[in-house]
Each structure stands twice: as C-alpha cells, then as structure tokens.
Write a protein that holds these residues in place. Structure first.
Motif, PDB file in Angstrom:
ATOM      1  N   UNK A  34      47.587  35.007  54.053  1.00  0.00           N
ATOM      2  CA  UNK A  34      48.064  34.678  55.404  1.00  0.00           C
ATOM      3  C   UNK A  34      47.503  33.352  55.912  1.00  0.00           C
ATOM      4  N   UNK A  35      46.466  32.846  55.241  1.00  0.00           N
ATOM      5  CA  UNK A  35      45.883  31.578  55.705  1.00  0.00           C
ATOM      6  C   UNK A  35      46.245  30.406  54.785  1.00  0.00           C
ATOM      7  N   UNK A  36      47.201  30.620  53.869  1.00  0.00           N
ATOM      8  CA  UNK A  36      47.646  29.518  53.000  1.00  0.00           C
ATOM      9  C   UNK A  36      48.246  28.391  53.836  1.00  0.00           C
ATOM     10  N   UNK A  37      47.986  27.166  53.418  1.00  0.00           N
ATOM     11  CA  UNK A  37      48.633  26.024  54.065  1.00  0.00           C
ATOM     12  C   UNK A  37      50.126  26.020  53.746  1.00  0.00           C
ATOM     13  N   UNK A  38      50.900  25.268  54.531  1.00  0.00           N
ATOM     14  CA  UNK A  38      52.357  25.268  54.371  1.00  0.00           C
ATOM     15  C   UNK A  38      52.799  24.964  52.946  1.00  0.00           C
ATOM     16  N   UNK A  39      52.125  24.016  52.301  1.00  0.00           N
ATOM     17  CA  UNK A  39      52.605  23.588  50.984  1.00  0.00           C
ATOM     18  C   UNK A  39      51.820  24.210  49.837  1.00  0.00           C
ATOM     19  N   UNK A  40      50.875  25.094  50.178  1.00  0.00           N
ATOM     20  CA  UNK A  40      50.058  25.705  49.119  1.00  0.00           C
ATOM     21  C   UNK A  40      50.727  26.975  48.629  1.00  0.00           C
ATOM     22  N   UNK A  41      50.840  27.103  47.318  1.00  0.00           N
ATOM     23  CA  UNK A  41      51.372  28.335  46.755  1.00  0.00           C
ATOM     24  C   UNK A  41      50.243  29.311  46.458  1.00  0.00           C
ATOM     25  N   UNK A  42      50.616  30.502  46.013  1.00  0.00           N
ATOM     26  CA  UNK A  42      49.614  31.525  45.699  1.00  0.00           C
ATOM     27  C   UNK A  42      48.742  31.109  44.518  1.00  0.00           C
ATOM     28  N   UNK A  43      49.265  30.188  43.710  1.00  0.00           N
ATOM     29  CA  UNK A  43      48.510  29.750  42.536  1.00  0.00           C
ATOM     30  C   UNK A  43      47.157  29.168  42.927  1.00  0.00           C
ATOM     31  N   UNK A  44      47.099  28.558  44.119  1.00  0.00           N
ATOM     32  CA  UNK A  44      45.827  27.974  44.561  1.00  0.00           C
ATOM     33  C   UNK A  44      44.764  29.067  44.697  1.00  0.00           C
ATOM     34  N   UNK A  45      45.151  30.250  45.191  1.00  0.00           N
ATOM     35  CA  UNK A  45      44.189  31.358  45.331  1.00  0.00           C
ATOM     36  C   UNK A  45      43.772  31.856  43.946  1.00  0.00           C
ATOM     37  N   UNK A  46      44.741  31.929  43.035  1.00  0.00           N
ATOM     38  CA  UNK A  46      44.452  32.395  41.667  1.00  0.00           C
ATOM     39  C   UNK A  46      43.426  31.471  41.001  1.00  0.00           C
ATOM     40  N   UNK A  47      43.660  30.165  41.116  1.00  0.00           N
ATOM     41  CA  UNK A  47      42.789  29.202  40.429  1.00  0.00           C
ATOM     42  C   UNK A  47      41.413  29.092  41.079  1.00  0.00           C
ATOM     43  N   UNK A  48      41.350  29.359  42.392  1.00  0.00           N
ATOM     44  CA  UNK A  48      40.062  29.250  43.090  1.00  0.00           C
ATOM     45  C   UNK A  48      39.165  30.471  42.868  1.00  0.00           C
ATOM     46  N   UNK A  49      39.745  31.563  42.364  1.00  0.00           N
ATOM     47  CA  UNK A  49      38.975  32.811  42.226  1.00  0.00           C
ATOM     48  C   UNK A  49      39.078  33.394  40.815  1.00  0.00           C
ATOM     49  N   UNK A  50      38.714  32.600  39.796  1.00  0.00           N
ATOM     50  CA  UNK A  50      38.916  33.074  38.420  1.00  0.00           C
ATOM     51  C   UNK A  50      38.210  34.383  38.116  1.00  0.00           C
ATOM     52  N   UNK A  51      37.080  34.624  38.793  1.00  0.00           N
ATOM     53  CA  UNK A  51      36.327  35.856  38.497  1.00  0.00           C
ATOM     54  C   UNK A  51      37.055  37.111  38.999  1.00  0.00           C
ATOM     55  N   UNK A  52      38.030  36.924  39.893  1.00  0.00           N
ATOM     56  CA  UNK A  52      38.768  38.068  40.463  1.00  0.00           C
ATOM     57  C   UNK A  52      40.073  38.333  39.724  1.00  0.00           C
ATOM     58  N   UNK A  53      40.366  37.525  38.699  1.00  0.00           N
ATOM     59  CA  UNK A  53      41.702  37.553  38.104  1.00  0.00           C
ATOM     60  C   UNK A  53      41.743  38.269  36.757  1.00  0.00           C
ATOM     61  N   UNK A  54      42.689  39.211  36.634  1.00  0.00           N
ATOM     62  CA  UNK A  54      43.052  39.755  35.322  1.00  0.00           C
ATOM     63  C   UNK A  54      44.355  39.071  34.931  1.00  0.00           C
ATOM     64  N   UNK A  55      44.438  38.634  33.684  1.00  0.00           N
ATOM     65  CA  UNK A  55      45.652  37.934  33.259  1.00  0.00           C
ATOM     66  C   UNK A  55      46.550  38.858  32.449  1.00  0.00           C
ATOM     67  N   UNK A  56      47.835  38.767  32.745  1.00  0.00           N
ATOM     68  CA  UNK A  56      48.830  39.542  32.015  1.00  0.00           C
ATOM     69  C   UNK A  56      49.664  38.549  31.209  1.00  0.00           C
ATOM     70  N   UNK A  57      49.633  38.676  29.890  1.00  0.00           N
ATOM     71  CA  UNK A  57      50.335  37.705  29.044  1.00  0.00           C
ATOM     72  C   UNK A  57      51.849  37.848  29.211  1.00  0.00           C
ATOM     73  N   UNK A  58      52.465  36.794  29.698  1.00  0.00           N
ATOM     74  CA  UNK A  58      53.907  36.823  29.969  1.00  0.00           C
ATOM     75  C   UNK A  58      54.490  35.446  29.660  1.00  0.00           C
ATOM     76  N   UNK A  59      54.596  35.112  28.340  1.00  0.00           N
ATOM     77  CA  UNK A  59      55.026  33.766  27.971  1.00  0.00           C
ATOM     78  C   UNK A  59      56.371  33.368  28.566  1.00  0.00           C
TER      79      UNK A  59
END
Length: 197
Positions: free
Chosen positions: A151-176
């Motif tokens: 809810x606090x993302x900037x207008x031009x920021x996508x969700x990817x910014x949150x993913x990249x900023x919090x690598x320790x919180x991320x589980x990756x699902x392989x989806x080529x």
C-alpha cells in the motif's frame, strides 16, 4: 484465504490496442487469467481496470470478480497495485495473502497459481515469487505482513521492488515460462508461433 489482484489497468501504449483483450485459446488474455485465479481457489479476485475501461468492462460480465477502477492508472503500476490491494482488504479484511497477477503473462494458469500458494504454505515465507530469466517477479504472493508495504509503493514502483529488497523473506518458485510477457506485437507473434508447436 488467499485473494488475487489482477492488474489490467495499463494503456498498452507499445501495443496500440488493449492487450488485455487479445484472443488466446478461445478467450481473451484477461479472461484467461481471471479464470485461472478463480479455478485456483483465490477469493476474492479483484481486477484493476483503468485505460480502456469501457472496452474491458464487458469482458468481466458474469465473472466472479470485484472490478476496481484506477482513475490514476497513468501514474504507473504502483498506483494500480495500491488500488487493488486496498479494495481487496476493504472487502475481505481477514484475507491471509494476496497474489499479484498480470494479464500479459499468458503461461500463467491455475496450476501455477496453486503451486505459488502451496509454496507459501510449505515454506512459510512472506513472499513467494516466480523465478525466470535470472530474476524473480510476478506472479507473486505476499503474506498479510507485507500488505502495508504494497500500500505504500510509489506510483511507478512495481511489486518487484519489494521482492528484491527483502531476499531473506522470499521463496522462489521456478517458472521459466514467466519470462513470456506480451508488450509488443512482436512478442505476441513470437508467443503464438511457439505455443502452436
């Protein structure tokens, strides 16, 4: 319960017509992702529309979705994410996680969405992101502990910014196949040719 926010507000500026309405296997790209989210058991399913809203609206008739109009869609993807997440939380305050889906990734289906939810349940990670083309992005699932961040993302920021900023919180699902994303006619022709093989 896991809700879904489908981002369908963009202007398809590089495409020249609403790519949400491109025909794909007897349906439009938008209806394909709506059906996938519903078939995977997401509830509620919110569709954020903006540009070409009048053309897109009929495509959602009889679909079990909440339509949200983002009048500020031109400001960027972040504004659409905020609109969709806020509407979903207002409608279903107890929702445990939110899946963010784009309608220009035609390889996303109910099985992929169910796998993202299952990965969240088994790993207990706050974020489950799809990994493809040496990166991690949408479709992605965010636990309710991250709703405020969305809810606090900037207008031009996508969700990817949150993913990249919090690598320790991320589980990756392989989806080529997540790398297939339709931005131009060239992308679309290439995808159609490869999917017919």
């Amino acid at each position: 319960m896991t809700g879904a926010v489908i981002l369908a507000a963009g202007g398809s500026s590089r495409f020249g017509q609403p790519k949400q309405l491109l025909p794909f296997r007897g349906k439009t790209l938008l209806r394909t992702i709506v059906n996938a989210a519903c078939d995977a058991g997401c509830s509620p399913v919110v569709v954020v529309i903006g540009s070409d809203g009048e053309k897109i609206h009929p495509e959602l008739t009889n679909a079990k979705v909440m339509k949200v109009l983002n009048a500020n869609w031109q400001r960027g993807i972040g504004s659409s994410i905020r609109s969709g997440v806020q509407a979903l939380i207002d409608h279903a305050p107890d929702v445990k996680a939110i899946l963010l889906l784009a309608c220009d990734q035609p390889a996303v289906n109910a099985r992929v969405i169910k796998n993202l939810i299952r990965t969240h349940e088994t790993t207990k990670k706050e974020i489950v992101a799809s990994s493809y083309a040496d990166t991690a992005g949408v479709p992605a699932l965010f636990d309710r502990s991250l709703f405020e961040r969305l809810l606090s993302l900037g207008d031009e920021a996508g969700a990817k910014s949150i993913i990249l900023q919090n690598p320790e919180c991320v589980a990756q699902f392989a989806f080529p196949e997540g790398a297939i994303d339709i931005d131009t006619w060239e992308d679309w022709e290439k995808f159609k040719n490869s999917s017919h093989k």
